[in-house]
Design a protein around this motif. Structure first.
Motif, mmCIF file in Angstrom:
data_model
loop_
_atom_site.group_PDB
_atom_site.id
_atom_site.type_symbol
_atom_site.label_atom_id
_atom_site.label_comp_id
_atom_site.label_asym_id
_atom_site.label_seq_id
_atom_site.Cartn_x
_atom_site.Cartn_y
_atom_site.Cartn_z
ATOM 1 N N VAL A 1 0.799 -1.152 -0.087
ATOM 2 C CA VAL A 1 0.079 0.009 -0.087
ATOM 3 C C VAL A 1 0.958 1.253 -0.020
ATOM 4 C CG1 VAL A 1 -0.171 0.228 2.532
ATOM 5 C CG2 VAL A 1 -2.048 0.963 0.992
ATOM 6 N N LEU A 2 2.206 1.105 0.468
ATOM 7 C CA LEU A 2 2.921 2.205 0.393
ATOM 8 C C LEU A 2 3.952 2.288 -0.783
ATOM 9 C CD1 LEU A 2 3.775 2.247 4.409
ATOM 10 C CD2 LEU A 2 2.281 3.989 3.040
ATOM 11 N N ASP A 3 4.125 1.292 -1.738
ATOM 12 C CA ASP A 3 4.869 1.073 -2.518
ATOM 13 C C ASP A 3 4.390 1.950 -3.658
ATOM 14 O OD1 ASP A 3 7.152 0.568 -3.928
ATOM 15 O OD2 ASP A 3 6.492 -1.382 -4.366
ATOM 16 N N ARG A 4 4.647 3.250 -3.676
ATOM 17 C CA ARG A 4 4.074 4.127 -4.631
ATOM 18 C C ARG A 4 5.356 5.192 -5.016
ATOM 19 N NH1 ARG A 4 0.939 0.611 -4.391
ATOM 20 N NH2 ARG A 4 -1.271 0.553 -4.239
ATOM 21 N N PRO A 5 5.555 5.551 -6.348
ATOM 22 C CA PRO A 5 6.725 6.367 -6.829
ATOM 23 C C PRO A 5 6.192 7.984 -6.058
ATOM 24 C CG PRO A 5 6.027 5.086 -8.648
ATOM 25 C CD PRO A 5 5.168 4.650 -7.358
ATOM 26 N N VAL A 6 5.058 8.274 -5.679
ATOM 27 C CA VAL A 6 4.512 9.589 -5.393
ATOM 28 C C VAL A 6 5.111 9.509 -3.827
ATOM 29 C CG1 VAL A 6 2.451 8.832 -4.777
ATOM 30 C CG2 VAL A 6 2.948 11.412 -5.040
ATOM 31 N N VAL A 7 5.005 8.488 -3.037
ATOM 32 C CA VAL A 7 5.471 8.400 -1.767
ATOM 33 C C VAL A 7 6.792 8.376 -1.528
ATOM 34 C CG1 VAL A 7 5.422 6.834 0.193
ATOM 35 C CG2 VAL A 7 3.145 7.108 -1.169
ATOM 36 N N GLN A 8 7.479 7.578 -2.551
ATOM 37 C CA GLN A 8 8.929 7.763 -2.353
ATOM 38 C C GLN A 8 9.633 8.971 -2.558
ATOM 39 O OE1 GLN A 8 9.712 4.324 -5.298
ATOM 40 N NE2 GLN A 8 9.795 2.837 -3.674
ATOM 41 N N LEU B 1 10.995 14.888 1.944
ATOM 42 C CA LEU B 1 10.845 15.158 3.112
ATOM 43 C C LEU B 1 12.335 14.845 4.002
ATOM 44 C CD1 LEU B 1 9.158 15.899 5.805
ATOM 45 C CD2 LEU B 1 8.355 13.496 5.755
ATOM 46 N N ALA B 2 12.918 13.720 3.588
ATOM 47 C CA ALA B 2 14.232 13.397 4.472
ATOM 48 C C ALA B 2 15.334 14.419 4.076
ATOM 49 C CB ALA B 2 14.685 11.891 3.566
ATOM 50 N N LEU B 3 15.704 15.040 2.837
ATOM 51 C CA LEU B 3 16.485 15.959 2.711
ATOM 52 C C LEU B 3 16.116 17.290 3.471
ATOM 53 C CD1 LEU B 3 17.160 15.377 -1.207
ATOM 54 C CD2 LEU B 3 18.545 14.895 0.627
ATOM 55 N N ALA C 1 12.866 17.750 13.353
ATOM 56 C CA ALA C 1 13.555 17.496 12.397
ATOM 57 C C ALA C 1 14.155 16.213 12.248
ATOM 58 C CB ALA C 1 14.956 18.580 12.106
ATOM 59 N N MET C 2 14.733 15.464 13.085
ATOM 60 C CA MET C 2 14.990 14.032 13.226
ATOM 61 C C MET C 2 13.671 13.104 12.810
ATOM 62 S SD MET C 2 17.561 13.764 16.568
ATOM 63 C CE MET C 2 17.621 12.149 16.383
ATOM 64 N N MET C 3 12.682 13.471 13.329
ATOM 65 C CA MET C 3 11.280 12.777 13.037
ATOM 66 C C MET C 3 11.015 12.867 11.720
ATOM 67 S SD MET C 3 9.076 12.689 16.432
ATOM 68 C CE MET C 3 8.925 14.476 16.975
ATOM 69 N N ALA C 4 11.047 14.119 11.138
ATOM 70 C CA ALA C 4 10.741 14.630 9.880
ATOM 71 C C ALA C 4 11.579 13.681 8.924
ATOM 72 C CB ALA C 4 10.763 15.956 9.440
ATOM 73 N N THR C 5 13.008 13.425 9.087
ATOM 74 C CA THR C 5 14.168 12.858 8.409
ATOM 75 C C THR C 5 13.641 11.222 8.389
ATOM 76 O OG1 THR C 5 15.878 14.392 8.973
ATOM 77 C CG2 THR C 5 16.502 12.351 7.920
ATOM 78 N N ALA C 6 13.483 10.635 9.652
ATOM 79 C CA ALA C 6 13.151 9.300 9.722
ATOM 80 C C ALA C 6 11.923 8.900 8.989
ATOM 81 C CB ALA C 6 13.022 9.125 11.250
ATOM 82 N N THR C 7 10.872 10.005 8.801
ATOM 83 C CA THR C 7 9.562 9.744 8.284
ATOM 84 C C THR C 7 9.868 9.652 6.882
ATOM 85 O OG1 THR C 7 8.368 10.652 10.183
ATOM 86 C CG2 THR C 7 7.256 10.345 7.905
ATOM 87 N N GLY C 8 10.745 10.582 6.355
ATOM 88 C CA GLY C 8 10.921 10.499 4.931
ATOM 89 C C GLY C 8 11.955 9.363 4.563
ATOM 90 N N LEU C 9 12.759 9.007 5.214
ATOM 91 C CA LEU C 9 13.473 7.683 4.795
ATOM 92 C C LEU C 9 12.708 6.379 4.682
ATOM 93 C CD1 LEU C 9 16.510 8.537 6.990
ATOM 94 C CD2 LEU C 9 16.610 8.432 4.421
#
Length: 227
Positions: free
Chosen positions: A74-81, A87-89, A134-142
Motif C-alpha cells: 500500500v505504501l510502495d508508490r513512486p509519489v510516496v517515495q 522530506l528526508a532531505l 527535524a529528526m522525526m521528519a528525516t526518519a519519516t521521509g527515509l
C-alpha cells in the motif's frame, strides 16, 4: 530508492552527530555528549538504548531493501517515495539548522548537574525541540523512501525514543534548572510544532477573602501538558 535512502541516512548521521560533535569540540573543547555513565535501568539509560536501536534499525531498513526485502504494497508508490526523499532531505537540512541555533548549549543527553543557557531564539522560537522535530521528519521521509517492515519499526522506535527523551527526561530537567523562565517559554512555544504541545503554568487562585501580601511574588504551579 534504497540506495538513495541509505546514502541520505549515512550523510545525515555523519553531519548531525559526527561533524556537529567535532565543531562543538573545536569551539568549546567539549564534544557535547552526556550520559556516558548512566545507571542501568534508569529512564535515560532506557531512552539511550531505544535511540541506539532506532539508529541501527534506521540503517537496516534500506540495507534490507537492497537485500531483497519487499516493501509494504500500500505504501510502495513512486509519489510516496519522491515525497519521502524531499522530506528526508529537508529534515537533514533542518536538523543542522536547529543544531546551529542551539550554539554552545548543544548537547546529546542530559547531565543533571549541568546548567546550560536556555535557548529560545532561532529555530527554538518556533518549537521547543526543533532538532527532534527535524529528526522525526528525516526518519519519516527515509521510511517513505523504503517502506518495508524494518523501516517502519525503526521509525516507531525513533518516535518513541524522542517522546520519552523530551517528556520524561528533558522537560523535567529544564523545569528544575530554569524554573519560571522555562515555564514562560513552554507556555508560549509548542513542543515539536508551532502552537501544539504548550505547557500551562496557571497561577494559584487565592480565596477572595484572603488577599495576597503586597510583597509576595506570584508563584508558578506544577505544569501540566495541554491536551
Amino acid at each position: 530508492m534504497a540506495t538513495a535512502a541509505l546514502i541520505i541516512y549515512l550523510v545525515w548521521a555523519a553531519l548531525a552527530f559526527g561533524l556537529r560533535s567535532w565543531v562543538q569540540w573545536r569551539r568549546t573543547g567539549d564534544a557535547g555528549f552526556r550520559g556516558s555513565g548512566l545507571r542501568p535501568g534508569s529512564m535515560q539509560w532506557w531512552v539511550r538504548l531505544l535511540f541506539t536501536s532506532a539508529m541501527v534499525i534506521g540503517a537496516a531498513g534500506p540495507i534490507a531493501a537492497l537485500a531483497g526485502l519487499a516493501p509494504i504494497d500500500v505504501l510502495d508508490r513512486p509519489v510516496v517515495q519522491v515525497a519521502g526523499a524531499v522530506l528526508a532531505l529537508g529534515g537533514v537540512a533542518a536538523t543542522l539548522a536547529a543544531q546551529t541555533s542551539m550554539g554552545a548549549s548543544w548537547r546529546i543527553g542530559v547531565d543533571e548537574a549541568e546548567r546550560t543557557a536556555l535557548v529560545t531564539t532561532g529555530a527554538f522560537a518556533l518549537a521547543r525541540n526543533p532538532i527532534f522535530t527535524a529528526m522525526m521528519a528525516t526518519a519519516t521521509g527515509l521510511t517513505a523512501m523504503v517502506p518495508n517492515p524494518v523501516s517502519l519499526f525503526g521509525l516507531l522506535l525513533t518516535v518513541l525514543a524522542i517522546q520519552l527523551q523530551v517528556r520524561v527526561v528533558e522537560e523535567p530537567y529544564l523545569q528544575r534548572v530554569h524554573g519560571d523562565a522555562y515555564a514562560r517559554y513552554a507556555a508560549a512555544v509548542g513542543r515539536f510544532l508551532p502552537g501544539l504541545g504548550h505547557l500551562r503554568s496557571p497561577l494559584r487562585h487565592r480565596p477572595h477573602h484572603t488577599p495576597a501580601p503586597a510583597d509576595e511574588p506570584p508563584s508558578v504551579s506544577d505544569m501540566s501538558a495541554d491536551r
